[in-house]
Design a protein around this motif. Structure first.
Motif, PDB file in Angstrom:
ATOM      1  N   LYS A 278       0.864  -1.184   0.000  1.00  0.00           N
ATOM      2  CA  LYS A 278       0.000   0.000   0.000  1.00  0.00           C
ATOM      3  C   LYS A 278       0.896   1.228   0.000  1.00  0.00           C
ATOM      4  O   LYS A 278       1.968   1.223   0.603  1.00  0.00           O
ATOM      5  CB  LYS A 278      -0.894  -0.011   1.239  1.00  0.00           C
ATOM      6  CG  LYS A 278      -1.903   1.132   1.315  1.00  0.00           C
ATOM      7  CD  LYS A 278      -2.819   0.963   2.528  1.00  0.00           C
ATOM      8  CE  LYS A 278      -2.051   0.997   3.829  1.00  0.00           C
ATOM      9  NZ  LYS A 278      -2.952   0.923   5.010  1.00  0.00           N
ATOM     10  N   SER A 279       0.445   2.285  -0.662  1.00  0.00           N
ATOM     11  CA  SER A 279       1.251   3.506  -0.673  1.00  0.00           C
ATOM     12  C   SER A 279       0.360   4.723  -0.817  1.00  0.00           C
ATOM     13  O   SER A 279      -0.762   4.640  -1.325  1.00  0.00           O
ATOM     14  CB  SER A 279       2.275   3.464  -1.816  1.00  0.00           C
ATOM     15  OG  SER A 279       1.634   3.522  -3.077  1.00  0.00           O
ATOM     16  N   ASN A 280       0.867   5.858  -0.364  1.00  0.00           N
ATOM     17  CA  ASN A 280       0.219   7.138  -0.617  1.00  0.00           C
ATOM     18  C   ASN A 280       1.288   8.223  -0.640  1.00  0.00           C
ATOM     19  O   ASN A 280       2.419   8.007  -0.195  1.00  0.00           O
ATOM     20  CB  ASN A 280      -0.871   7.442   0.433  1.00  0.00           C
ATOM     21  CG  ASN A 280      -0.328   7.413   1.850  1.00  0.00           C
ATOM     22  OD1 ASN A 280       0.744   7.930   2.129  1.00  0.00           O
ATOM     23  ND2 ASN A 280      -1.080   6.809   2.759  1.00  0.00           N
ATOM     24  N   GLY A 281       0.952   9.358  -1.140  1.00  0.00           N
ATOM     25  CA  GLY A 281       1.918  10.433  -1.270  1.00  0.00           C
ATOM     26  C   GLY A 281       2.593  10.419  -2.627  1.00  0.00           C
ATOM     27  O   GLY A 281       2.242   9.641  -3.515  1.00  0.00           O
ATOM     28  N   VAL A 282       3.582  11.241  -2.790  1.00  0.00           N
ATOM     29  CA  VAL A 282       4.269  11.425  -4.064  1.00  0.00           C
ATOM     30  C   VAL A 282       5.359  10.373  -4.233  1.00  0.00           C
ATOM     31  O   VAL A 282       6.106  10.076  -3.313  1.00  0.00           O
ATOM     32  CB  VAL A 282       4.900  12.831  -4.136  1.00  0.00           C
ATOM     33  CG1 VAL A 282       5.628  13.024  -5.465  1.00  0.00           C
ATOM     34  CG2 VAL A 282       3.835  13.901  -3.949  1.00  0.00           C
ATOM     35  N   VAL A 283       5.450   9.790  -5.437  1.00  0.00           N
ATOM     36  CA  VAL A 283       6.519   8.840  -5.736  1.00  0.00           C
ATOM     37  C   VAL A 283       7.807   9.630  -5.997  1.00  0.00           C
ATOM     38  O   VAL A 283       7.838  10.533  -6.828  1.00  0.00           O
ATOM     39  CB  VAL A 283       6.174   7.970  -6.963  1.00  0.00           C
ATOM     40  CG1 VAL A 283       7.367   7.095  -7.354  1.00  0.00           C
ATOM     41  CG2 VAL A 283       4.962   7.111  -6.667  1.00  0.00           C
TER      42      VAL A 283
END
Length: 378
Positions: free
Chosen positions: A320-325
């Motif tokens: 799972k991820s969120n925010g800017v790559v």
């Protein structure tokens, strides 16, 4: 002094106390007291040792619970005190019988069992009394609570003598939250627990703290009591005093600043550790430590290393991820990363990444354990 003892029980206790026996250093000087004090009285059989940083004291019970019944530990026939050198341990270990009589005559210790007799030299030397002082607010918790502190912080403490205060674990409690922090200025480990503990800001030497806790039973509680320049760890008849580190521990509140707006990546702990470990054979070195590179992409992260004799690349999927790559490559100390992930002891960890010049955070699932690692500039 004259006593009868169970050899194996006394030897086990002497082995523990020997960790804190004083020793000679360069120039013929001595740190601490270079022998173990054995005292026999109506109170019991007391064993003491000190290397100036740790003062160890334990009273052996008359009996312990054996396989079938109570097992006799010792019998005090005549009270007294004697200084035991390392030679005593060696001689006692050679006796064939479990029950050994020990008698002190002048500067000689006489050991007798069955048809075996031995004499070991001793010395008429006093032993320092245990440290005293005004007691502060104490912590009375299961040993597992203290084990957690060690597991999640001790590895991040410094090993350098140039900044002795960083060789410790800083603990404090405000009545609501208990916090333990260790840092070597390149990484930081912070452990928080919701506890109604009130304790002043003190810094305990990390390695002695871990070593002393290993001598306590996993069953039952351990009491930690600030005592002047020392902290006392107590369990039943065992009291161990550790000299606190002097000075003000660095204010790390501004360092631990996990922003919600930057990239948060939840990832499988085991897969991440394996990927980092695979990269180590081709990792470049930073002051003798292996460093690997980390690079983010849409569905995962790439861990890689390269050298003249080869390279290694592993892609690890993101849960799972969120925010800017972040497109930048980040260079990290491989050992620091593995230590940090292992300290969480969980299937999944969260990496918080802002940029190649900012700290990388490794968070536990419940956010109670925060690890900070500074990236390496190349």
């Amino acid at each position: 002094m004259k006593i009868q003892v169970t050899k194996s029980i006394l030897l086990k206790e002497l082995a523990t106390a020997s960790k804190y026996r004083g020793r000679e250093i360069k120039g013929g000087n001595t740190i601490g007291i270079p022998f173990i004090s054995l005292s026999a009285s109506e109170e019991g059989l007391k064993i003491r040792a000190t290397d100036n940083q740790v003062y160890y004291e334990n009273i052996l019970p008359l009996h312990i619970v054996g396989e079938e019944d109570l097992e006799e530990v010792h019998v005090v026939i005549e009270a007294g005190q004697v200084a035991l050198t390392q030679k005593f341990d060696e001689v006692l270990r050679k006796f064939p019988s479990e029950k050994v009589e020990i008698q002190v005559t002048g500067e000689k210790i006489i050991l007798t069992a069955d048809n075996v007799n031995a004499e070991v030299s001793t010395m008429d030397s006093p032993f320092d009394e245990a440290p005293t002082g005004v007691e502060g607010e104490s912590i009375n918790s299961p040993k597992t609570f203290f084990d957690n502190i060690i597991t999640k912080t001790v590895f991040a403490s410094s090993e350098s003598d140039s900044r002795p205060l960083l060789k410790g674990i800083n603990i404090k409690g405000d009545g609501t939250t208990f916090t333990a922090i260790a840092t070597d200025s390149h990484r930081l480990a912070k452990y928080e627990d919701a506890q109604s503990i009130q304790i002043d800001n003190i810094t305990i030497p990390a390695k002695p703290f871990a070593s002393v806790l290993e001598t306590f039973s996993d069953d039952g509680k351990v009491m930690l009591i600030p005592l002047g320049n020392y902290v006392k760890l107590q369990q039943e008849d065992k009291n161990v005093f550790i000299r606190l580190l002097d000075g003000n521990f660095p204010d790390t509140t501004k360092l631990v600043n996990v922003l919600d707006t930057v990239s948060h990546i939840s990832i499988n702990s085991k897969e991440l550790i394996n990927a980092i470990d695979r990269a180590i054979p081709f990792a470049k070195n930073d002051k003798g430590r292996p460093v690997v590179q980390l690079e983010m992409f849409d569905q995962g992260i790439k861990i890689f290393s390269s050298a003249e004799d080869g390279s290694m690349t592993s892609n690890v999927s993101i849960n799972k991820s969120n925010g800017v790559v972040i497109s930048e490559k980040i260079v990290l100390n491989a050992k620091f990363m593995i230590d940090s992930i292992k300290s969480h002891n969980s299937k999944e960890v969260t990496l918080v990444i802002e940029s190649k010049g900012k700290p990388v955070y490794v968070l536990s699932e419940d956010k109670s354990n925060t690890q900070l690692i500074l990236p390496i500039k190349y």
